[in-house]
Design a protein around this motif. Structure first.
Motif, short mmCIF file in Angstrom:
data_model
loop_
_atom_site.label_atom_id
_atom_site.label_comp_id
_atom_site.label_asym_id
_atom_site.label_seq_id
_atom_site.Cartn_x
_atom_site.Cartn_y
_atom_site.Cartn_z
N PHE A 1 0.87 -1.17 0.00
CA PHE A 1 0.00 0.00 0.00
C PHE A 1 0.91 1.22 0.00
N ASP A 2 0.71 2.14 -0.92
CA ASP A 2 1.51 3.36 -0.98
C ASP A 2 0.91 4.40 -0.04
N LEU A 3 1.66 4.74 1.00
CA LEU A 3 1.16 5.69 2.00
C LEU A 3 1.23 7.13 1.51
N CYS A 4 2.08 7.41 0.52
CA CYS A 4 2.16 8.77 -0.03
C CYS A 4 0.82 9.19 -0.62
N GLU A 5 0.11 8.23 -1.22
CA GLU A 5 -1.22 8.53 -1.79
C GLU A 5 -2.19 8.94 -0.68
N ILE A 6 -2.10 8.27 0.45
CA ILE A 6 -2.98 8.60 1.57
C ILE A 6 -2.67 10.01 2.08
N ALA A 7 -1.40 10.32 2.25
CA ALA A 7 -0.99 11.63 2.73
C ALA A 7 -1.36 12.72 1.72
N ALA A 8 -1.21 12.42 0.43
CA ALA A 8 -1.50 13.41 -0.61
C ALA A 8 -2.98 13.78 -0.64
#
Length: 160
Positions: free
Chosen positions: A141-148
């Motif tokens: 799961f890419d957490l950068c997408e969540i933060a973005a």
């Protein structure tokens, strides 16, 4: 976390571990998807994994090892079993989603649907054979997408 495929609460325990870790890491937005993913992966072990001959012990339960690892940009979920056979991953879309309403159910694949769900919910999916036998299926799961998207801010790195 080590579980056993023959236990009636294997899936429940796997989802509980994932939920607890994600709540601790303040990644509650991932709980529904990650719990569904771990359910599918553990279900595959329960229903399909047959231990390699050198790992099989008569009457012994089948091991299911679950590992969560969080890095600043990614969350990795791995499920290991004692069967080195490659998972039956789907080879892409079987049909266009636009046609799904007009096609009979008979065109759906007989296997691989769970891994198709996992592919849709995660940012990457792969598997690797283990040196001593068996395999591990890993998803990311890419957490950068969540933060973005302002859903959460990744916290400290950790492993469960």
């Amino acid at each position: 976390m080590t579980l056993y495929a023959e236990s009636p609460d294997t899936g429940h325990a796997a989802r509980g571990m994932v939920r607890s870790a994600l709540e601790d890491w303040e990644l509650t937005e991932l709980v529904p998807d990650a719990c569904l993913v771990v359910s599918e992966l553990v279900g595959n072990v329960v229903h399909h994994a047959v231990p390699d001959a050198d790992l099989a012990l008569p009457g012994a339960p089948r091991r299911v090892d679950i590992r969560l690892t969080k890095w600043p940009k990614w969350l990795f979920l791995g499920v290991s079993d004692e069967d080195s056979t490659a998972p039956g991953t789907p080879m892409g879309d079987v049909f266009s989603p636009l046609l799904a309403g007009v096609l009979p159910e008979a065109v759906l694949p007989d296997s691989g649907r769970g891994l198709m769900i996992v592919q849709r919910l995660t940012d990457a999916l792969w598997w690797a054979p283990d040196e001593r036998g068996g395999k591990t299926v890993v998803c990311r799961f890419d957490l950068c997408e969540i933060a973005a998207h302002g859903l959460d801010t990744p916290g400290k790195a950790g492993t469960r």
